[in-house]
Write a protein that holds these residues in place. Structure first.
Motif, PDB file in Angstrom:
ATOM      1  N   THR A   1       8.187   3.213  -6.252  1.00 29.31           N
ATOM      2  CA  THR A   1       6.944   3.680  -6.868  1.00 29.31           C
ATOM      3  C   THR A   1       7.105   4.139  -8.312  1.00 29.31           C
ATOM      4  O   THR A   1       6.114   4.208  -9.036  1.00 29.31           O
ATOM      5  CB  THR A   1       6.328   4.828  -6.041  1.00 29.31           C
ATOM      6  OG1 THR A   1       7.275   5.891  -5.952  1.00 29.31           O
ATOM      7  CG2 THR A   1       5.952   4.346  -4.647  1.00 29.31           C
TER       8      THR A   1
ATOM      9  N   TYR B   1       6.181   2.412  -0.789  1.00 30.90           N
ATOM     10  CA  TYR B   1       5.110   1.498  -0.418  1.00 30.90           C
ATOM     11  C   TYR B   1       5.435   0.854   0.923  1.00 30.90           C
ATOM     12  O   TYR B   1       6.599   0.612   1.231  1.00 30.90           O
ATOM     13  CB  TYR B   1       4.958   0.368  -1.444  1.00 30.90           C
ATOM     14  CG  TYR B   1       4.555   0.818  -2.820  1.00 30.90           C
ATOM     15  CD1 TYR B   1       3.441   1.617  -3.028  1.00 30.90           C
ATOM     16  CD2 TYR B   1       5.286   0.418  -3.929  1.00 30.90           C
ATOM     17  CE1 TYR B   1       3.073   2.027  -4.300  1.00 30.90           C
ATOM     18  CE2 TYR B   1       4.920   0.817  -5.204  1.00 30.90           C
ATOM     19  CZ  TYR B   1       3.821   1.620  -5.384  1.00 30.90           C
ATOM     20  OH  TYR B   1       3.463   2.028  -6.635  1.00 30.90           O
TER      21      TYR B   1
ATOM     22  N   THR C   1       3.683  -0.639  -9.405  1.00 33.86           N
ATOM     23  CA  THR C   1       2.445  -0.252  -8.729  1.00 33.86           C
ATOM     24  C   THR C   1       2.294  -1.130  -7.491  1.00 33.86           C
ATOM     25  O   THR C   1       2.875  -2.222  -7.419  1.00 33.86           O
ATOM     26  CB  THR C   1       1.221  -0.457  -9.631  1.00 33.86           C
ATOM     27  OG1 THR C   1       1.081  -1.865  -9.913  1.00 33.86           O
ATOM     28  CG2 THR C   1       1.331   0.337 -10.913  1.00 33.86           C
ATOM     29  N   ALA C   2       1.513  -0.671  -6.536  1.00 35.87           N
ATOM     30  CA  ALA C   2       1.266  -1.474  -5.338  1.00 35.87           C
ATOM     31  C   ALA C   2       0.632  -2.805  -5.719  1.00 35.87           C
ATOM     32  O   ALA C   2       1.031  -3.864  -5.227  1.00 35.87           O
ATOM     33  CB  ALA C   2       0.384  -0.710  -4.356  1.00 35.87           C
TER      34      ALA C   2
ATOM     35  N   SER D   1       9.434  -1.048   4.018  1.00 32.74           N
ATOM     36  CA  SER D   1       8.997  -0.072   3.028  1.00 32.74           C
ATOM     37  C   SER D   1       9.995  -0.096   1.884  1.00 32.74           C
ATOM     38  O   SER D   1      11.137  -0.510   2.056  1.00 32.74           O
ATOM     39  CB  SER D   1       8.897   1.328   3.633  1.00 32.74           C
ATOM     40  OG  SER D   1      10.179   1.839   3.919  1.00 32.74           O
TER      41      SER D   1
ATOM     42  N   PRO E   1       8.252   9.132  -1.978  1.00 29.12           N
ATOM     43  CA  PRO E   1       7.237   8.135  -2.342  1.00 29.12           C
ATOM     44  C   PRO E   1       7.728   6.700  -2.102  1.00 29.12           C
ATOM     45  O   PRO E   1       8.841   6.343  -2.488  1.00 29.12           O
ATOM     46  CB  PRO E   1       7.017   8.381  -3.839  1.00 29.12           C
ATOM     47  CG  PRO E   1       7.428   9.802  -4.053  1.00 29.12           C
ATOM     48  CD  PRO E   1       8.562  10.040  -3.088  1.00 29.12           C
TER      49      PRO E   1
ATOM     50  N   GLU F   1       0.846  -1.186   0.000  1.00 30.67           N
ATOM     51  CA  GLU F   1       0.000   0.000   0.000  1.00 30.67           C
ATOM     52  C   GLU F   1       0.882   1.237   0.000  1.00 30.67           C
ATOM     53  O   GLU F   1       2.051   1.183   0.405  1.00 30.67           O
ATOM     54  CB  GLU F   1      -0.933   0.019   1.215  1.00 30.67           C
ATOM     55  CG  GLU F   1      -0.219   0.084   2.547  1.00 30.67           C
ATOM     56  CD  GLU F   1      -1.166  -0.008   3.738  1.00 30.67           C
ATOM     57  OE1 GLU F   1      -1.257   0.996   4.469  1.00 30.67           O
ATOM     58  OE2 GLU F   1      -1.787  -1.064   3.917  1.00 30.67           O
ATOM     59  N   ILE F   2       0.338   2.343  -0.454  1.00 25.52           N
ATOM     60  CA  ILE F   2       1.081   3.593  -0.466  1.00 25.52           C
ATOM     61  C   ILE F   2       1.408   3.991   0.972  1.00 25.52           C
ATOM     62  O   ILE F   2       0.555   3.925   1.859  1.00 25.52           O
ATOM     63  CB  ILE F   2       0.277   4.702  -1.178  1.00 25.52           C
ATOM     64  CG1 ILE F   2       0.112   4.331  -2.653  1.00 25.52           C
ATOM     65  CG2 ILE F   2       0.953   6.057  -1.023  1.00 25.52           C
ATOM     66  CD1 ILE F   2      -0.807   5.251  -3.420  1.00 25.52           C
TER      67      ILE F   2
ATOM     68  N   GLN G   1      11.107   2.258  -1.730  1.00 23.10           N
ATOM     69  CA  GLN G   1      10.939   3.401  -2.627  1.00 23.10           C
ATOM     70  C   GLN G   1      11.031   2.900  -4.076  1.00 23.10           C
ATOM     71  O   GLN G   1      12.015   3.116  -4.763  1.00 23.10           O
ATOM     72  CB  GLN G   1      11.998   4.465  -2.343  1.00 23.10           C
ATOM     73  CG  GLN G   1      11.836   5.098  -0.985  1.00 23.10           C
ATOM     74  CD  GLN G   1      12.911   6.115  -0.665  1.00 23.10           C
ATOM     75  OE1 GLN G   1      13.824   6.352  -1.431  1.00 23.10           O
ATOM     76  NE2 GLN G   1      12.799   6.715   0.504  1.00 23.10           N
TER      77      GLN G   1
ATOM     78  N   LYS H   1       1.854   6.760   3.026  1.00 20.40           N
ATOM     79  CA  LYS H   1       1.505   8.180   2.996  1.00 20.40           C
ATOM     80  C   LYS H   1       2.339   9.028   3.967  1.00 20.40           C
ATOM     81  O   LYS H   1       2.491  10.228   3.765  1.00 20.40           O
ATOM     82  CB  LYS H   1       0.022   8.353   3.323  1.00 20.40           C
ATOM     83  CG  LYS H   1      -0.899   7.700   2.328  1.00 20.40           C
ATOM     84  CD  LYS H   1      -2.337   7.757   2.787  1.00 20.40           C
ATOM     85  CE  LYS H   1      -3.210   6.934   1.866  1.00 20.40           C
ATOM     86  NZ  LYS H   1      -4.508   6.651   2.436  1.00 20.40           N
TER      87      LYS H   1
END
Length: 112
Positions: A53, A34, A57-58, A49, A32, A24-25, A51, A27
């Motif tokens: 992006t 996921y 895509t997720a 996480s 940027p 998921e993104i 980087q 936030k």
């Protein structure tokens, strides 16, 4: 080379195959990224996480197998504790390309 490792130091790095089971993104981070959950079989499911992006895509990374270091201490990234480090190659334009096994392998397989 300036950053030469000894064989003994290298053998302490625990790299494993895992499958991304959710993405998921992220936030809450400045750059940027996921939030990912990766299944490492008997080692369990670890959060991290990435980087990635610009190239992924997720939805597109879910189900992909990756290579990760699983024995770093947990690291706080924004509001999440990262539990592993997914490995990737850094392209000319700084985009990260995920390292993946050439064939499907059981989750938790040790990289030697």
């Amino acid at each position: 080379m300036e950053n030469t490792l000894t064989w003994n130091e290298f053998t302490k790095v625990d790299m494993r195959v895992g499958t991304i089971i959710s993405a998921e993104i992220f936030k809450e981070v400045k750059n940027p990224a996921y939030k990912l959950l990766v299944d490492f079989g008997s080692l369990g499911k670890l959060k991290t996480s990435a980087q990635i992006t610009n190239l992924y895509t997720a939805e597109g990374v879910v189900g992909k197998q990756v290579i990760a270091v699983v024995n770093f201490p947990p690291k706080q990234i924004a509001n999440m504790m990262s539990e592993c480090l997914i490995l990737g190659g850094l392209g000319d334009n700084k985009d990260v390309v995920l390292l993946q096994p050439e064939r499907n392998m059981p989750n938790g397989t040790k990289i030697a």
